[in-house]
Scaffold this motif. Structure first.
Motif, PDB file in Angstrom:
ATOM      1  N   PRO A 174     -83.025  27.065  25.799  1.00 22.59           N
ATOM      2  CA  PRO A 174     -82.532  28.416  26.116  1.00 22.59           C
ATOM      3  C   PRO A 174     -82.526  29.285  24.860  1.00 22.59           C
ATOM      4  CG  PRO A 174     -81.129  26.742  27.114  1.00 22.59           C
ATOM      5  CD  PRO A 174     -82.087  26.015  26.205  1.00 22.59           C
ATOM      6  N   GLU A 175     -82.956  30.511  24.999  1.00 18.07           N
ATOM      7  CA  GLU A 175     -83.064  31.453  23.887  1.00 18.07           C
ATOM      8  C   GLU A 175     -83.998  30.961  22.777  1.00 18.07           C
ATOM      9  OE1 GLU A 175     -79.531  30.707  24.723  1.00 18.07           O
ATOM     10  OE2 GLU A 175     -79.893  32.169  26.307  1.00 18.07           O
ATOM     11  N   GLY A 176     -84.736  29.911  23.018  1.00 12.37           N
ATOM     12  CA  GLY A 176     -85.673  29.407  22.008  1.00 12.37           C
ATOM     13  C   GLY A 176     -85.008  28.750  20.811  1.00 12.37           C
ATOM     14  N   GLU A 177     -83.747  28.393  20.961  1.00 12.54           N
ATOM     15  CA  GLU A 177     -83.006  27.815  19.837  1.00 12.54           C
ATOM     16  C   GLU A 177     -82.519  26.416  20.167  1.00 12.54           C
ATOM     17  OE1 GLU A 177     -79.792  30.391  18.944  1.00 12.54           O
ATOM     18  OE2 GLU A 177     -81.044  32.028  18.206  1.00 12.54           O
ATOM     19  N   SER A 178     -82.800  25.483  19.267  1.00 15.31           N
ATOM     20  CA  SER A 178     -82.260  24.132  19.396  1.00 15.31           C
ATOM     21  C   SER A 178     -80.947  24.040  18.632  1.00 15.31           C
ATOM     22  CB  SER A 178     -83.279  23.119  18.864  1.00 15.31           C
ATOM     23  OG  SER A 178     -82.781  21.809  18.980  1.00 15.31           O
ATOM     24  N   ILE A 179     -80.450  22.831  18.453  1.00 15.15           N
ATOM     25  CA  ILE A 179     -79.222  22.618  17.680  1.00 15.15           C
ATOM     26  C   ILE A 179     -79.585  22.392  16.216  1.00 15.15           C
ATOM     27  CG2 ILE A 179     -77.777  21.807  19.568  1.00 15.15           C
ATOM     28  CD1 ILE A 179     -78.553  18.954  18.870  1.00 15.15           C
ATOM     29  N   SER A 180     -78.774  22.939  15.308  1.00 14.94           N
ATOM     30  CA  SER A 180     -79.087  22.896  13.882  1.00 14.94           C
ATOM     31  C   SER A 180     -78.570  21.615  13.226  1.00 14.94           C
ATOM     32  CB  SER A 180     -78.468  24.106  13.176  1.00 14.94           C
ATOM     33  OG  SER A 180     -77.050  24.022  13.242  1.00 14.94           O
ATOM     34  N   ASN A 181     -78.965  21.427  11.976  1.00 15.76           N
ATOM     35  CA  ASN A 181     -78.497  20.279  11.191  1.00 15.76           C
ATOM     36  C   ASN A 181     -78.542  20.664   9.714  1.00 15.76           C
ATOM     37  OD1 ASN A 181     -77.530  17.735  10.641  1.00 15.76           O
ATOM     38  ND2 ASN A 181     -79.492  16.704  10.857  1.00 15.76           N
ATOM     39  N   GLU A 182     -77.731  19.988   8.907  1.00 20.97           N
ATOM     40  CA  GLU A 182     -77.716  20.224   7.467  1.00 20.97           C
ATOM     41  C   GLU A 182     -77.699  18.887   6.739  1.00 20.97           C
ATOM     42  OE1 GLU A 182     -75.886  23.340   9.796  1.00 20.97           O
ATOM     43  OE2 GLU A 182     -74.857  21.463   9.237  1.00 20.97           O
ATOM     44  N   THR A 183     -78.445  18.807   5.654  1.00 20.94           N
ATOM     45  CA  THR A 183     -78.404  17.656   4.756  1.00 20.94           C
ATOM     46  C   THR A 183     -77.803  18.126   3.440  1.00 20.94           C
ATOM     47  OG1 THR A 183     -80.371  16.673   5.767  1.00 20.94           O
ATOM     48  CG2 THR A 183     -79.747  15.878   3.572  1.00 20.94           C
ATOM     49  N   ILE A 184     -76.700  17.500   3.036  1.00 20.74           N
ATOM     50  CA  ILE A 184     -75.968  17.938   1.853  1.00 20.74           C
ATOM     51  C   ILE A 184     -76.016  16.852   0.788  1.00 20.74           C
ATOM     52  CG2 ILE A 184     -73.754  18.762   0.975  1.00 20.74           C
ATOM     53  CD1 ILE A 184     -73.041  19.593   3.808  1.00 20.74           C
ATOM     54  N   THR A 185     -76.302  17.245  -0.447  1.00 18.41           N
ATOM     55  CA  THR A 185     -76.273  16.341  -1.591  1.00 18.41           C
ATOM     56  C   THR A 185     -75.156  16.785  -2.523  1.00 18.41           C
ATOM     57  OG1 THR A 185     -78.663  15.991  -1.425  1.00 18.41           O
ATOM     58  CG2 THR A 185     -77.601  15.340  -3.493  1.00 18.41           C
ATOM     59  N   LEU A 186     -74.175  15.915  -2.740  1.00 18.23           N
ATOM     60  CA  LEU A 186     -73.041  16.230  -3.594  1.00 18.23           C
ATOM     61  C   LEU A 186     -72.349  14.939  -3.989  1.00 18.23           C
ATOM     62  CD1 LEU A 186     -70.100  17.637  -1.413  1.00 18.23           C
ATOM     63  CD2 LEU A 186     -71.922  16.191  -0.547  1.00 18.23           C
ATOM     64  N   THR A 187     -71.434  14.999  -4.953  1.00 17.52           N
ATOM     65  CA  THR A 187     -70.693  13.813  -5.347  1.00 17.52           C
ATOM     66  C   THR A 187     -69.441  13.671  -4.492  1.00 17.52           C
ATOM     67  OG1 THR A 187     -69.131  14.741  -6.961  1.00 17.52           O
ATOM     68  CG2 THR A 187     -71.396  14.345  -7.725  1.00 17.52           C
ATOM     69  N   THR A 188     -68.847  12.482  -4.518  1.00 17.51           N
ATOM     70  CA  THR A 188     -67.606  12.258  -3.780  1.00 17.51           C
ATOM     71  C   THR A 188     -66.428  12.976  -4.429  1.00 17.51           C
ATOM     72  OG1 THR A 188     -67.287  10.195  -5.006  1.00 17.51           O
ATOM     73  CG2 THR A 188     -68.304  10.038  -2.830  1.00 17.51           C
ATOM     74  N   HIS A 189     -66.630  13.508  -5.640  1.00 17.16           N
ATOM     75  CA  HIS A 189     -65.563  14.209  -6.354  1.00 17.16           C
ATOM     76  C   HIS A 189     -65.754  15.727  -6.328  1.00 17.16           C
ATOM     77  CE1 HIS A 189     -63.972  10.419  -7.989  1.00 17.16           C
ATOM     78  NE2 HIS A 189     -65.228  10.057  -7.934  1.00 17.16           N
ATOM     79  N   THR A 190     -66.619  16.188  -5.446  1.00 20.90           N
ATOM     80  CA  THR A 190     -66.838  17.623  -5.265  1.00 20.90           C
ATOM     81  C   THR A 190     -65.846  18.162  -4.249  1.00 20.90           C
ATOM     82  OG1 THR A 190     -69.191  17.372  -5.754  1.00 20.90           O
ATOM     83  CG2 THR A 190     -68.531  19.361  -4.588  1.00 20.90           C
ATOM     84  N   GLY A 191     -65.313  19.339  -4.517  1.00 19.86           N
ATOM     85  CA  GLY A 191     -64.340  19.908  -3.606  1.00 19.86           C
ATOM     86  C   GLY A 191     -63.025  19.141  -3.655  1.00 19.86           C
ATOM     87  N   THR A 192     -62.112  19.480  -2.774  1.00 19.83           N
ATOM     88  CA  THR A 192     -60.841  18.767  -2.692  1.00 19.83           C
ATOM     89  C   THR A 192     -61.109  17.351  -2.196  1.00 19.83           C
ATOM     90  OG1 THR A 192     -59.716  20.845  -2.192  1.00 19.83           O
ATOM     91  CG2 THR A 192     -58.532  18.809  -1.699  1.00 19.83           C
ATOM     92  N   HIS A 193     -60.582  16.370  -2.918  1.00 18.38           N
ATOM     93  CA  HIS A 193     -60.890  14.978  -2.594  1.00 18.38           C
ATOM     94  C   HIS A 193     -59.750  14.060  -3.020  1.00 18.38           C
ATOM     95  CE1 HIS A 193     -62.167  15.468  -6.783  1.00 18.38           C
ATOM     96  NE2 HIS A 193     -61.853  14.190  -6.924  1.00 18.38           N
ATOM     97  N   MET A 194     -59.796  12.835  -2.524  1.00 17.14           N
ATOM     98  CA  MET A 194     -58.840  11.811  -2.914  1.00 17.14           C
ATOM     99  C   MET A 194     -59.562  10.722  -3.697  1.00 17.14           C
ATOM    100  SD  MET A 194     -56.463   9.261  -0.570  1.00 17.14           S
ATOM    101  CE  MET A 194     -55.258  10.507  -0.084  1.00 17.14           C
ATOM    102  N   ASP A 195     -58.978  10.352  -4.843  1.00 18.22           N
ATOM    103  CA  ASP A 195     -59.470   9.220  -5.622  1.00 18.22           C
ATOM    104  C   ASP A 195     -58.722   7.960  -5.215  1.00 18.22           C
ATOM    105  OD1 ASP A 195     -61.159  10.869  -7.054  1.00 18.22           O
ATOM    106  OD2 ASP A 195     -59.808  11.062  -8.765  1.00 18.22           O
ATOM    107  N   ALA A 196     -59.451   6.890  -4.987  1.00 22.10           N
ATOM    108  CA  ALA A 196     -58.871   5.592  -4.665  1.00 22.10           C
ATOM    109  C   ALA A 196     -58.779   4.735  -5.925  1.00 22.10           C
ATOM    110  CB  ALA A 196     -59.739   4.894  -3.620  1.00 22.10           C
ATOM    111  N   PRO A 197     -57.992   3.650  -5.913  1.00 17.98           N
ATOM    112  CA  PRO A 197     -57.909   2.783  -7.086  1.00 17.98           C
ATOM    113  C   PRO A 197     -59.265   2.292  -7.598  1.00 17.98           C
ATOM    114  CG  PRO A 197     -56.115   2.277  -5.599  1.00 17.98           C
ATOM    115  CD  PRO A 197     -56.983   3.294  -4.897  1.00 17.98           C
TER     116      PRO A 197
END
Length: 251
Positions: free
Chosen positions: A44-67
Motif C-alpha cells: 500500500p502506498e508503495g512503501e514497505s516497512i523500514s529497518n536500521e542498522t546501528i554501529t555503536l559501543t555499549t557505553h554510548t548514550g545512557t547505559h549501565m555498567d556491569a561488574p
C-alpha cells in the motif's frame, strides 16, 4: 494521587559529547521492498516497512555498567555480565545527592557523600538507587561534556556499596574523574591507583553504575521517587543501553 514519569536519559545520537561515533545505516520505506525480493507496487502506498542498522559501543548514550566491565572477577568469583544483573537492582527507591559544588576534574569524597545525605536529610537503606547530581548534563551536545565534570572515587563508591547500594548513577560522561585528569596524574606520579579507582572497586564488591544520566534537576525532591533502569539484555557483555526513568507520585 497521579503518577508522573521523568526521563533521566540522554539521546543515543552521534555528536561531540560522545567519544566514539554512532553510525546509522537506514533501509527506508521506499528501498525496503527490493530487500525483501518484492516491488513497491506490492505494498500500500508503495512503501514497505523500514529497518536500521546501528554501529555503536555499549557505553554510548545512557547505559549501565556491569561488574564484568570492571574486571574478570568480582568478590573472588567470575564477574556478572549485564544480562546477569538481578532485576530487583534495577527498580527501587531513588536518592538524589547534590554534588554540584564539586569542581570539574576533582574527586567526590566519602565526606562529600555523607554531607549531601545529611543536608537532605536521609539515611540510606540497602537497595536504594543513588543518583549523583553534578549538573554536567547541561554541557550535553558539546565537547566540554566529556571533560568538565567531577567523578566518584574508590572511597565514595565503597562508602555507598558497603551500605547496601547496588546501583549508583551519575549525570556525566563517566563515573570516575575525566580521562585527562586521571591520566595526567598517572603521568606525573606513576601511581596506577589513580586510574579508574571507582570502576576498579567493583572487582572487590559487585555493583552497577549508570553513566550519562540527565535532567536530575527535574526531580521534585531528593527522595520520594522510584528509579527504573533495566538494561538491554546483551548476553555476556559488560554494559547495556538503558532508558532510565524516575517515577514520581504527585498528590
Amino acid at each position: 494521587m497521579t503518577q508522573r514519569l521523568i526521563d533521566l536519559s540522554v539521546p543515543t545520537v552521534d555528536g561531540p559529547s560522545e567519544a566514539t561515533p554512532v553510525e546509522v545505516e537506514l533501509l527506508d520505506h521506499a528501498a525496503a521492498p527490493a530487500a525483501l525480493g518484492l516491488t513497491p507496487e506490492d505494498f500500500p502506498e508503495g512503501e514497505s516497512i523500514s529497518n536500521e542498522t546501528i554501529t555503536l559501543t555499549t557505553h554510548t548514550g545512557t547505559h549501565m555498567d556491569a561488574p564484568l566491565h570492571y574486571g574478570l572477577t568480582s568478590q573472588g568469583r567470575p564477574a556478572a555480565a549485564i544480562d546477569d544483573i538481578p532485576l530487583e537492582w534495577c527498580y527501587a527507591p531513588g536518592v538524589r545527592l547534590d554534588l554540584r559544588h564539586v569542581p570539574p576534574g576533582t574527586g567526590i569524597t566519602a565526606a562529600d557523600i555523607e554531607d549531601a545525605l545529611a543536608k537532605i536529610p536521609h539515611q540510606l537503606s540497602p537497595g536504594e538507587i543513588v543518583l549523583i547530581w553534578t549538573g554536567a548534563d547541561r554541557l550535553w551536545g558539546t565537547d566540554a561534556y566529556r571533560a568538565e565534570h567531577p567523578g566518584m572515587t574508590r572511597e565514595s563508591t565503597a562508602w555507598l556499596v558497603e551500605r547496601g547500594v547496588k546501583v549508583i548513577g551519575i549525570d556525566s560522561w563517566g563515573f570516575d574523574r575525566p580521562f585527562g585528569s586521571m591520566t595526567g596524574d598517572y603521568q606525573e606520579t606513576g601511581d596506577n591507583k589513580v586510574l579508574w579507582p571507582a570502576h576498579l572497586y567493583g572487582r572487590e564488591h559487585a555493583y552497577c553504575q549508570l553513566e550519562k544520566l540527565a535532567h536530575l534537576d527535574e526531580l521534585p525532591a531528593a527522595t520520594g521517587f522510584t528509579v527504573s533502569c533495566f538494561p538491554v539484555k546483551l548476553t555476556g557483555l559488560g554494559a547495556g543501553w538503558t532508558r532510565v526513568v524516575a517515577i514520581v507520585e504527585d498528590e
